[in-house]
Design a protein around this motif. Structure first.
Motif, short mmCIF file in Angstrom:
data_model
loop_
_atom_site.label_atom_id
_atom_site.label_comp_id
_atom_site.label_asym_id
_atom_site.label_seq_id
_atom_site.Cartn_x
_atom_site.Cartn_y
_atom_site.Cartn_z
N GLU A 1 -0.79 3.27 -13.37
CA GLU A 1 -1.90 2.80 -12.54
C GLU A 1 -1.49 1.53 -11.80
O GLU A 1 -0.93 0.61 -12.41
CB GLU A 1 -3.12 2.52 -13.41
CG GLU A 1 -4.35 2.08 -12.64
CD GLU A 1 -5.54 1.82 -13.56
OE1 GLU A 1 -6.60 1.41 -13.04
OE2 GLU A 1 -5.41 2.01 -14.80
N GLU B 1 -2.41 -1.21 -8.15
CA GLU B 1 -3.27 -1.63 -7.04
C GLU B 1 -2.44 -2.42 -6.04
O GLU B 1 -1.64 -3.27 -6.44
CB GLU B 1 -4.44 -2.50 -7.54
CG GLU B 1 -5.51 -1.75 -8.29
CD GLU B 1 -6.66 -2.64 -8.72
OE1 GLU B 1 -7.72 -2.10 -9.07
OE2 GLU B 1 -6.49 -3.88 -8.72
N VAL C 1 -1.72 12.23 -7.76
CA VAL C 1 -2.13 10.83 -7.64
C VAL C 1 -3.58 10.75 -7.17
O VAL C 1 -3.95 11.38 -6.18
CB VAL C 1 -1.22 10.07 -6.65
CG1 VAL C 1 -1.71 8.64 -6.47
CG2 VAL C 1 0.22 10.08 -7.14
N TRP D 1 -6.98 1.29 -2.23
CA TRP D 1 -5.65 0.84 -2.63
C TRP D 1 -5.43 0.81 -4.13
O TRP D 1 -4.54 0.13 -4.61
CB TRP D 1 -5.37 -0.53 -2.03
CG TRP D 1 -4.99 -0.48 -0.58
CD1 TRP D 1 -4.84 0.62 0.20
CD2 TRP D 1 -4.68 -1.61 0.26
NE1 TRP D 1 -4.47 0.28 1.46
CE2 TRP D 1 -4.36 -1.08 1.55
CE3 TRP D 1 -4.65 -2.98 0.07
CZ2 TRP D 1 -4.01 -1.91 2.61
CZ3 TRP D 1 -4.31 -3.80 1.13
CH2 TRP D 1 -3.98 -3.27 2.39
N ARG D 2 -6.21 1.54 -4.87
CA ARG D 2 -5.93 1.73 -6.30
C ARG D 2 -5.40 3.15 -6.47
O ARG D 2 -5.96 4.11 -5.93
CB ARG D 2 -7.19 1.54 -7.13
CG ARG D 2 -6.98 1.81 -8.64
CD ARG D 2 -8.28 1.69 -9.40
NE ARG D 2 -8.14 2.13 -10.78
CZ ARG D 2 -8.99 2.94 -11.42
NH1 ARG D 2 -10.08 3.39 -10.79
NH2 ARG D 2 -8.78 3.30 -12.66
N PHE D 3 -4.33 3.27 -7.24
CA PHE D 3 -3.68 4.56 -7.42
C PHE D 3 -3.41 4.78 -8.91
O PHE D 3 -2.97 3.86 -9.61
CB PHE D 3 -2.35 4.60 -6.65
CG PHE D 3 -2.47 4.20 -5.21
CD1 PHE D 3 -2.75 5.15 -4.23
CD2 PHE D 3 -2.31 2.87 -4.83
CE1 PHE D 3 -2.87 4.78 -2.90
CE2 PHE D 3 -2.42 2.49 -3.50
CZ PHE D 3 -2.71 3.44 -2.53
N TYR D 4 -3.66 6.00 -9.36
CA TYR D 4 -3.31 6.30 -10.76
C TYR D 4 -2.98 7.78 -10.92
O TYR D 4 -3.33 8.62 -10.08
CB TYR D 4 -4.43 5.88 -11.71
CG TYR D 4 -5.76 6.57 -11.55
CD1 TYR D 4 -6.05 7.76 -12.23
CD2 TYR D 4 -6.76 6.02 -10.74
CE1 TYR D 4 -7.29 8.38 -12.11
CE2 TYR D 4 -7.99 6.63 -10.61
CZ TYR D 4 -8.26 7.81 -11.30
OH TYR D 4 -9.48 8.43 -11.17
N LYS E 1 -3.40 11.28 -12.20
CA LYS E 1 -4.58 12.07 -12.59
C LYS E 1 -4.46 12.57 -14.02
O LYS E 1 -3.41 13.06 -14.45
CB LYS E 1 -4.73 13.26 -11.63
CG LYS E 1 -5.99 14.08 -11.88
CD LYS E 1 -6.11 15.22 -10.88
CE LYS E 1 -7.38 16.02 -11.12
NZ LYS E 1 -7.52 17.14 -10.15
N PRO F 1 1.64 3.65 -4.77
CA PRO F 1 1.69 5.01 -5.34
C PRO F 1 3.10 5.44 -5.71
O PRO F 1 3.28 6.24 -6.64
CB PRO F 1 1.11 5.88 -4.22
CG PRO F 1 1.31 5.10 -2.97
CD PRO F 1 1.18 3.66 -3.37
N THR G 1 -6.49 8.41 -5.60
CA THR G 1 -6.63 7.21 -4.77
C THR G 1 -8.09 6.79 -4.73
O THR G 1 -8.97 7.61 -4.47
CB THR G 1 -6.14 7.48 -3.33
OG1 THR G 1 -4.78 7.90 -3.37
CG2 THR G 1 -6.25 6.22 -2.48
N THR G 2 -8.35 5.51 -5.00
CA THR G 2 -9.73 5.03 -5.00
C THR G 2 -9.74 3.55 -4.64
O THR G 2 -8.71 2.98 -4.29
CB THR G 2 -10.39 5.26 -6.38
OG1 THR G 2 -11.75 4.86 -6.34
CG2 THR G 2 -9.66 4.50 -7.47
N SER H 1 0.82 -1.21 0.00
CA SER H 1 0.00 0.00 0.00
C SER H 1 0.85 1.27 0.00
O SER H 1 0.39 2.33 -0.40
CB SER H 1 -0.94 0.01 1.20
OG SER H 1 -0.21 -0.06 2.42
#
Length: 201
Positions: free
Chosen positions: A41, A43, A169, A188-191, A193, A19, A171-172, A15
């Motif tokens: 992206e 996770e 970044v 814990w999903r990051f991408y 923007k 990111p 976070t979702t 986690s």
């Protein structure tokens, strides 16, 4: 020259590293050529959040032949098959025995575009080459043969870009893990923007 990640850089929890991996390079050297993708992206999987174990992770039910790479020390690959035909590439993180990994969901082509397009004949443009974990593996020729490889040296490795880019970044929650009672709610999903290479959901 790109600086390859060292083993020490993979010791953090998934986690935390998920990111941090954004903007870094995924490199695969093959006989056909070298392909490089900028990770956009990710996770995180494994460990716990707010006191709940991650029931969305393959490692949740313990050590098996399939999940064995997740229980090794961070810095190796974990490649598994979904739907019996698509591979997903993960980066194992954390200390040995912790069962953590970061799924690389999408990447932006940096080098080897023509080779990636040849491998992904269905892709109409560069944006759709690696905007999903299965597509990414197909474009970069990552298969089950790359499972368990160290990511600190060739042919498959993670590298710092020559110039670090600034970005925001997002976070979702993670995608396609509705079976997880608690884990489906973990952020814990990051991408990156507004990056056009992020997967479509």
């Amino acid at each position: 020259m790109m600086k390859v990640w060292t083993a020490d850089e993979f010791t953090e929890d998934a986690s935390v590293l998920a990111p941090r991996l954004l903007g870094q390079y995924l490199v695969h050297e093959t006989p056909q050529g070298t392909c490089i993708g900028r990770i956009v992206e990710t996770e995180a999987y494994g460990c716990a959040y707010n006191g709940f174990a991650d029931d969305g992770a393959h490692s949740f039910k313990g050590l098996t032949k399939r999940t064995a790479p997740m229980f090794r020390a961070g810095g190796i690959s974990y490649v598994y098959l979904i739907y019996g035909m698509y591979c997903c590439f993960n980066i194992v993180t954390g200390p040995a025995g912790s069962g953590q990994a970061v799924l690389i969901r999408a990447a932006e082509p940096v080098n080897g575009l023509e080779l990636m397009q040849e491998r992904r004949r269905a892709a109409k443009n560069a944006r759709s080459l690696m905007n999903g974990p299965g597509k990414l593996c197909q474009a970069m020729a990552i298969t089950r043969q790359e499972n368990g490889l160290p990511l600190t040296a060739g042919p498959l490795y993670i590298a710092h870009p020559e110039k670090e880019l600034s970005f925001q970044v997002v976070t979702t929650t993670r995608i396609n893990i509705d079976y997880a009672v608690h884990g489906k709610h973990f952020p814990w999903r990051f991408y990156i923007k507004d990056n056009p290479y992020v997967s479509k959901v």
